[in-house]
Motif scaffolding. Sequence first.
Motif, mmCIF file in Angstrom:
data_model
loop_
_atom_site.group_PDB
_atom_site.id
_atom_site.type_symbol
_atom_site.label_atom_id
_atom_site.label_comp_id
_atom_site.label_asym_id
_atom_site.label_seq_id
_atom_site.Cartn_x
_atom_site.Cartn_y
_atom_site.Cartn_z
ATOM 1 N N ARG A 11 -2.643 53.502 -43.090
ATOM 2 C CA ARG A 11 -1.545 53.748 -41.855
ATOM 3 C C ARG A 11 -0.307 53.574 -42.557
ATOM 4 N NH1 ARG A 11 -5.257 50.152 -39.451
ATOM 5 N NH2 ARG A 11 -3.627 48.510 -39.736
ATOM 6 N N LEU A 13 3.930 54.585 -42.052
ATOM 7 C CA LEU A 13 5.212 54.706 -41.021
ATOM 8 C C LEU A 13 6.302 55.440 -42.038
ATOM 9 C CD1 LEU A 13 6.771 55.257 -38.427
ATOM 10 C CD2 LEU A 13 7.406 52.802 -38.571
ATOM 11 N N SER A 36 2.799 58.253 -39.608
ATOM 12 C CA SER A 36 3.517 58.445 -38.208
ATOM 13 C C SER A 36 4.937 58.718 -38.784
ATOM 14 C CB SER A 36 3.345 57.078 -37.604
ATOM 15 O OG SER A 36 2.062 56.993 -36.894
ATOM 16 N N PRO A 54 1.388 49.579 -38.911
ATOM 17 C CA PRO A 54 1.088 50.210 -40.290
ATOM 18 C C PRO A 54 0.895 49.561 -41.362
ATOM 19 C CG PRO A 54 3.387 50.766 -38.901
ATOM 20 C CD PRO A 54 2.703 49.634 -38.346
ATOM 21 N N VAL A 57 5.484 50.677 -44.449
ATOM 22 C CA VAL A 57 6.408 51.267 -43.776
ATOM 23 C C VAL A 57 7.293 51.786 -44.736
ATOM 24 C CG1 VAL A 57 8.551 51.047 -42.528
ATOM 25 C CG2 VAL A 57 6.502 49.972 -41.877
ATOM 26 N N THR A 82 2.721 43.992 -42.701
ATOM 27 C CA THR A 82 3.023 45.302 -43.227
ATOM 28 C C THR A 82 3.602 45.259 -44.531
ATOM 29 O OG1 THR A 82 3.671 47.565 -42.478
ATOM 30 C CG2 THR A 82 5.117 45.683 -41.643
#
Length: 194
Positions: A11, A13, A36, A54, A57, A82
């Motif tokens: 995941r 970002l 995202s 996430p 990042v 994260t």
Amino acid sequence: MGNVMRVNGPRVLMVDDEKKVADAYALRLDDVADVSVAYGGEEALAVVDDRPVPDVVLLDRHMPGLSGDEVLDRIRERDLRTRVVMVTAIDPGLGIVDMPFDDYLSKPVEREDLRAVIDQQCQVLAYELLGEYFRLESTRVVVDAELPADEIENDDRLAEIEARRAAIEERVLGLLPEAEELLTEFSGIDRGGY
């Protein structure tokens, strides 16, 4: 650097106030990550406060409103699990010495380098989470072996430990599939001693 990532579907970002830049970097990761995009600092913080957090990042430093530096500080204040990689055109300077980022890339960043840094950061995150998993699993096993079942059933703390342990296990295996063997070996240790 190759295109192969050891991590499965992390995941990510991507945060950049320049929509075209953010979308271009997100597109470079679309086939290997769940990406995202946030087009500013406030939006980025709203995303990281959502669940799931996430894994990585990718954060631009120079943005109107909340700068990337401020977003980084707020992410660290929240103590989120994260990794933060600064992806920016700003010359780092000595000011970065005290900044709590995990990696720093200067724009423009090639697709292979972007993927490699995400893969590396996800592996680091997985190993950090393994430490917490091992601590929680040790506690759970000792409690199961040493305390009466009725005492265990009535203690919410133990249910919370089990829920956290299971969530961490799922996240670790998502980030680092080969960790399954480590988890199995750790669970196979007799901690009762009797």
